[in-house]
Every structure is written in structure tokens, then in C-alpha cells.
Design a protein around this motif. Structure first.
Motif, PDB file in Angstrom:
ATOM      1  N   TYR A   1       0.817  -1.209   0.000  1.00  0.00           N
ATOM      2  CA  TYR A   1       0.000   0.000   0.000  1.00  0.00           C
ATOM      3  C   TYR A   1       0.856   1.266   0.000  1.00  0.00           C
ATOM      4  CZ  TYR A   1      -3.415  -3.511   1.263  1.00  0.00           C
ATOM      5  OH  TYR A   1      -4.206  -4.624   1.279  1.00  0.00           O
ATOM      6  N   ARG A   2       2.058   1.166  -0.571  1.00  0.00           N
ATOM      7  CA  ARG A   2       2.939   2.319  -0.618  1.00  0.00           C
ATOM      8  C   ARG A   2       3.414   2.564  -2.046  1.00  0.00           C
ATOM      9  NH1 ARG A   2       4.340   3.742   4.507  1.00  0.00           N
ATOM     10  NH2 ARG A   2       3.991   2.175   6.129  1.00  0.00           N
ATOM     11  N   ASP A   3       3.629   3.830  -2.396  1.00  0.00           N
ATOM     12  CA  ASP A   3       4.135   4.178  -3.717  1.00  0.00           C
ATOM     13  C   ASP A   3       5.648   4.131  -3.760  1.00  0.00           C
ATOM     14  OD1 ASP A   3       1.763   4.870  -5.314  1.00  0.00           O
ATOM     15  OD2 ASP A   3       1.448   6.366  -3.760  1.00  0.00           O
ATOM     16  N   VAL A   4       6.278   4.408  -2.618  1.00  0.00           N
ATOM     17  CA  VAL A   4       7.731   4.453  -2.546  1.00  0.00           C
ATOM     18  C   VAL A   4       8.213   3.576  -1.409  1.00  0.00           C
ATOM     19  CG1 VAL A   4       9.740   5.945  -2.236  1.00  0.00           C
ATOM     20  CG2 VAL A   4       7.735   6.805  -3.452  1.00  0.00           C
ATOM     21  N   ALA A   5       9.243   2.774  -1.667  1.00  0.00           N
ATOM     22  CA  ALA A   5       9.815   1.941  -0.614  1.00  0.00           C
ATOM     23  C   ALA A   5      10.443   2.828   0.455  1.00  0.00           C
ATOM     24  CB  ALA A   5      10.852   0.991  -1.199  1.00  0.00           C
ATOM     25  N   GLU A   6      10.157   2.518   1.725  1.00  0.00           N
ATOM     26  CA  GLU A   6      10.657   3.329   2.821  1.00  0.00           C
ATOM     27  C   GLU A   6      11.952   2.752   3.370  1.00  0.00           C
ATOM     28  OE1 GLU A   6       7.709   3.926   5.768  1.00  0.00           O
ATOM     29  OE2 GLU A   6       6.728   5.525   4.645  1.00  0.00           O
TER      30      GLU A   6
ATOM     31  N   LEU B   1      -3.418   6.806   1.882  1.00  0.00           N
ATOM     32  CA  LEU B   1      -2.965   8.093   1.370  1.00  0.00           C
ATOM     33  C   LEU B   1      -1.442   8.154   1.361  1.00  0.00           C
ATOM     34  CD1 LEU B   1      -3.492  11.042   0.495  1.00  0.00           C
ATOM     35  CD2 LEU B   1      -3.516  11.646   2.924  1.00  0.00           C
ATOM     36  N   SER B   2      -0.875   8.408   0.181  1.00  0.00           N
ATOM     37  CA  SER B   2       0.570   8.558   0.055  1.00  0.00           C
ATOM     38  C   SER B   2       0.870   9.973  -0.391  1.00  0.00           C
ATOM     39  CB  SER B   2       1.126   7.549  -0.958  1.00  0.00           C
ATOM     40  OG  SER B   2       2.509   7.756  -1.154  1.00  0.00           O
ATOM     41  N   VAL B   3       1.647  10.690   0.400  1.00  0.00           N
ATOM     42  CA  VAL B   3       2.012  12.066   0.063  1.00  0.00           C
ATOM     43  C   VAL B   3       3.527  12.199   0.025  1.00  0.00           C
ATOM     44  CG1 VAL B   3      -0.087  13.164   0.896  1.00  0.00           C
ATOM     45  CG2 VAL B   3       1.730  12.660   2.517  1.00  0.00           C
ATOM     46  N   ASP B   4       4.200  11.142  -0.449  1.00  0.00           N
ATOM     47  CA  ASP B   4       5.658  11.164  -0.529  1.00  0.00           C
ATOM     48  C   ASP B   4       6.120  12.247  -1.488  1.00  0.00           C
ATOM     49  OD1 ASP B   4       8.460  10.339  -1.356  1.00  0.00           O
ATOM     50  OD2 ASP B   4       7.987   8.856   0.197  1.00  0.00           O
TER      51      ASP B   4
END
Length: 423
Positions: free
Chosen positions: A86-91, A144-147
């Protein structure tokens, strides 16, 4: 070997909690989820559950992502397992690195879409991913992803049919409208109160020459840039030709008018992908308002013959809206929505009667009665039947449709006699 830390499963827990809430009290759960349509993004917590009422504006190629990945601290060799579903960018923490060679890493594939708020959706409105396509309307629930990395994309610029005439389309040209008045604006306001989504296109030389009607692909940003004619299915498009003044259409204007004509005639829009055109079928309900006969094609021209002309048009039109109770207005909306869902058929008996009637009409007036007249009269008969809740054509409704068509043609002939080359 250092002991592994607990997996970061915040996103997974969010989804599981939400599913449980849905099973317990679905209406209450949905109401709890904040909507991106109503709440500014800066008021929402990143990685929280949100919903978004939207239209699929573009579809990207499927992308690969790390569904599960492991990070390692080079100094301590401490490892942490992460979920990337559920993430756009790997953390990755400041002292951590992603271990691409880890046996824990799992790569998955997902379809990606670019969605925008539904164009022209009325304020009173509100499966499988493989079934979604461009211009579909849906309500999405997700994390919600706001990266900040996602803001690199340039956001400045931020519908089984063959190539034959689409059956059932019925574009109406309402002529006799006062020129350069607020009449069309008020008609549009009434339509807004009755349909889920609508859009008013003011047909001026300025708009024709400077607006982007057809979506085009921006290969630099890898983004489909929207156009005026990229509308959700069943949107009601009101083309206001009363605003058209004298002037010269440039190349863009000619292309825009051609695109609008193709939408009316073929119910399709050819998207511009620079090296080729891609045809997107659509289902748009179109009403053209004009002073004389429209310059655009239409299936039916109805000329207004007002019995009275109110001295104050704005006051009169406003009174029409305020006179209808909200409860009655809601019944109108339900009525119109349900009629779209009704099945409709014509029995063999009535079909034979219609064919015989058409042959007789051709005998009596072979120059004026064409196949287009038959098609149009059948459509009017269909609308008459459905408006009365009847799902099959009766002899009475067919005769009434013929009568209405005769009256409409007589009115147009009268106007032609009065204004010479008006038609």
C-alpha cells in the motif's frame, strides 16, 4: 546474528481494521473514512485510510513493486521487514539500506491508474481492477501517500461497437433560443439539478481556438493530459451556440469543431498519442442550444415557439427552480435514473405493423420520408414508452410518436417560411 525486528505492518493493520468495520456496520464505516473530495490533503495524516470519488483519466503500464522487502543497517546488521503493498515508494530509514538480494524480498505486479475528480459531477450525487478503463467513475478506498518523490511528475496540466452509427443516441438541437442571453445558462442550471454529471460548453471563437478538446499524451511526464471532451459515461453535455460570434477559426478551432462533431455523430473521441490516434467510445447525452439551426450535426431539431416571453427572464427562470420542493426534485432524479435501467423491446406484431406503416408513409411522401425518419420516430416512441414506465412499444405510442414528429416538422417549416434560409 542480530535478532530481526518486528515487521512494519501499519498499512496491513489499517486495511484489516477497515474490513472488520465494514462487516460490522458498513454505512457507519464508510462515513468514518475521510474523502479527498471534501478534505484538503494537508489536513490528512499520511498513510491513513481515505476515499476518493473520481474518474479514471489515464491508465499506465503495469508496474512492479516490492510487496515485501528487507532493510539492513550496515553498522549493526539489524534487519527490518517491510510491506510495500500500500505504498508508492519503498521506505528506508536514514541509517538503513534496502537489501535487494534478501530471500525475504517479494516482487509483485499491479495496474496503475491516474484519477481526477469527476468532471461536472452534480453536488447532490455521490470488482475487479481489470474491469476499469479510461473515463470510468469509481470510488476508491486506499492508503494516502504524500511522498515528496511523487511530486517530481509535472502537474501543471493537473468509454463491442463497430464503426457504424451508434444506435439509440439522440442529440437534440433546441433552436429559437434568445441570443447572448441567460436563457441557456438557466436551462443548464435546471439540468444540473436533475442529472448526476453535466458540463456546459460555451461555443465561442475564443474557446474553439484556444481550448484543448482532445486529450493528448505527454511523453515527457508520461501522463495523459485531459481535454474538454474527456467526460464520464452518461454525462449531459450542453453546447451553448448562442454565444457564437463572427470570427475566424484557426487550425485548433477547426480540429475542435471536428472532434465535437465526431462525438455527436459517432459517440467517440480520438485521443492524440502524437504518433497515432486512439479511439475511445463514449456515451454522452448532448443538447445543443442555438438561435437558428445549429452548425453542428444533431439527430433532432426542435424549434422553440414560446407563447409568452417573460419581461424578466432571470427572475422567471429562478422561480421555476424555487417552486419545486427538494423532495419532489429528488423524485424527478430517481425517475430519470430508473428509466435508464429499464429493458425495452418491440414485439414481432408491432414490428410488422411499424414496417407496414413506414411503407405507406413512403408511398404517400417518398421524397421526405427516409430511413433516418424511421429511426428518429422509433427513438421518440421508445422515449414516450419508457417515460410512462412501459417497457414495450404499443400501437398507441407509435401513433403518438408519429404525431409529435409531424408537429415538429410543421413547426420547422413555418420557421423556414418566416426566416427564409433559417434551416
Amino acid at each position: 546474528m542480530p535478532e530481526k525486528d518486528s515487521p512494519n505492518v501499519d498499512s496491513e493493520i489499517n486495511i484489516q481494521v477497515f474490513h472488520s468495520l465494514l462487516l460490522q456496520e458498513i454505512v457507519h464505516a464508510i462515513a468514518m473514512v475521510p474523502s479527498l473530495n471534501d478534505v484538503p490533503v494537508h489536513y490528512l495524516k499520511p498513510n491513513s485510510l481515505v476515499k476518493f470519488r473520481c474518474m479514471v483519466q489515464d491508465m499506465f503500464d503495469p508496474e512492479f513493486y516490492m510487496g515485501v522487502y528487507e532493510t539492513v543497517d550496515p553498522n549493526t546488521n539489524a534487519r527490518v521487514l517491510h510491506f510495500g503493498k500500500y505504498r508508492d515508494v519503498a521506505e528506508c530509514g536514514p541509517q538503513q539500506e534496502i537489501d535487494l538480494n534478501s530471500s525475504q524480498t517479494v516482487t509483485s505486479e499491479r495496474q496503475t491508474f491516474y484519477c481526477v475528480p469527476v468532471p461536472g459531477e452534480s453536488a447532490w450525487v455521490y470488482e475487479s481492477w481489470d474491469s476499469f478503463k479510461v473515463n470510468d467513475v469509481l470510488e476508491v478506498y486506499g492508503i494516502l501517500s504524500v511522498d515528496p518523490v511523487l511530486s517530481i511528475v509535472n502537474s501543471e496540466e493537473s468509454y463491442a461497437r463497430r464503426d457504424v452509427l451508434p444506435l439509440g443516441k439522440f442529440t437534440v438541437n433546441l433552436s429559437g433560443c434568445p441570443r447572448n442571453s441567460i436563457f441557456t445558462e438557466h436551462i443548464y442550471r435546471i439540468i444540473q439539478q436533475l442529472v448526476p454529471a453535466s458540463y456546459r460548453l460555451q461555443m465561442t471563437i475564443e474557446n474553439m481556438n484556444h481550448s484543448r478538446f482532445i486529450p493528448h499524451k505527454d511523453y515527457t511526464a508520461n501522463r495523459l493530459v485531459s481535454g474538454v471532451l474527456q467526460l464520464a459515461s452518461n454525462t449531459s453535455l450542453v453546447v451553448d451556440e448562442t454565444q457564437l460570434e463572427q470570427g475566424q477559426l484557426d487550425t485548433t478551432g477547426v480540429h475542435n469543431v471536428t472532434a465535437l462533431g465526431n462525438l455527436i455523430t459517432w459517440q467517440k473521441v480520438d485521443y492524440d498519442f502524437s504518433y497515432h490516434q486512439m479511439e475511445f467510445p463514449c456515451n454522452i447525452n448532448i443538447l445543443i442550444t442555438s438561435e437558428g439551426r445549429s452548425l453542428l450535426p444533431s439527430d433532432c431539431q426542435v424549434h422553440l415557439q414560446p407563447q409568452i416571453i417573460p419581461p424578466n427572464m432571470e427572475e422567471y427562470m429562478n422561480s421555476l427552480l424555487t417552486a419545486v420542493l427538494p423532495s419532489v426534485l429528488n423524485k424527478f432524479r430517481i425517475y430519470l435514473s430508473l428509466l435508464r435501467l429499464l429493458d425495452y423491446s418491440i414485439s414481432d406484431e408491432v414490428t410488422k405493423a411499424v414496417e407496414e406503416d413506414f411503407v405507406e408513409m413512403r408511398k404517400n411522401d417518398p421524397e421526405s420520408i427516409t430511413a433516418d425518419d424511421l429511426h428518429r420516430t422509433l427513438l421518440v416512441a421508445r422515449f414516450l414508452s419508457l417515460s410512462a414506465g412501459q417497457t414495450t412499444l404499443s400501437r398507441e405510442r407509435w401513433l403518438r410518436a408519429k404525431q409529435l414528429e409531424a408537429l415538429r416538422k410543421a413547426r420547422l417549416q413555418q420557421q423556414k417560411c418566416v426566416n427564409g434560409n433559417e434551416l
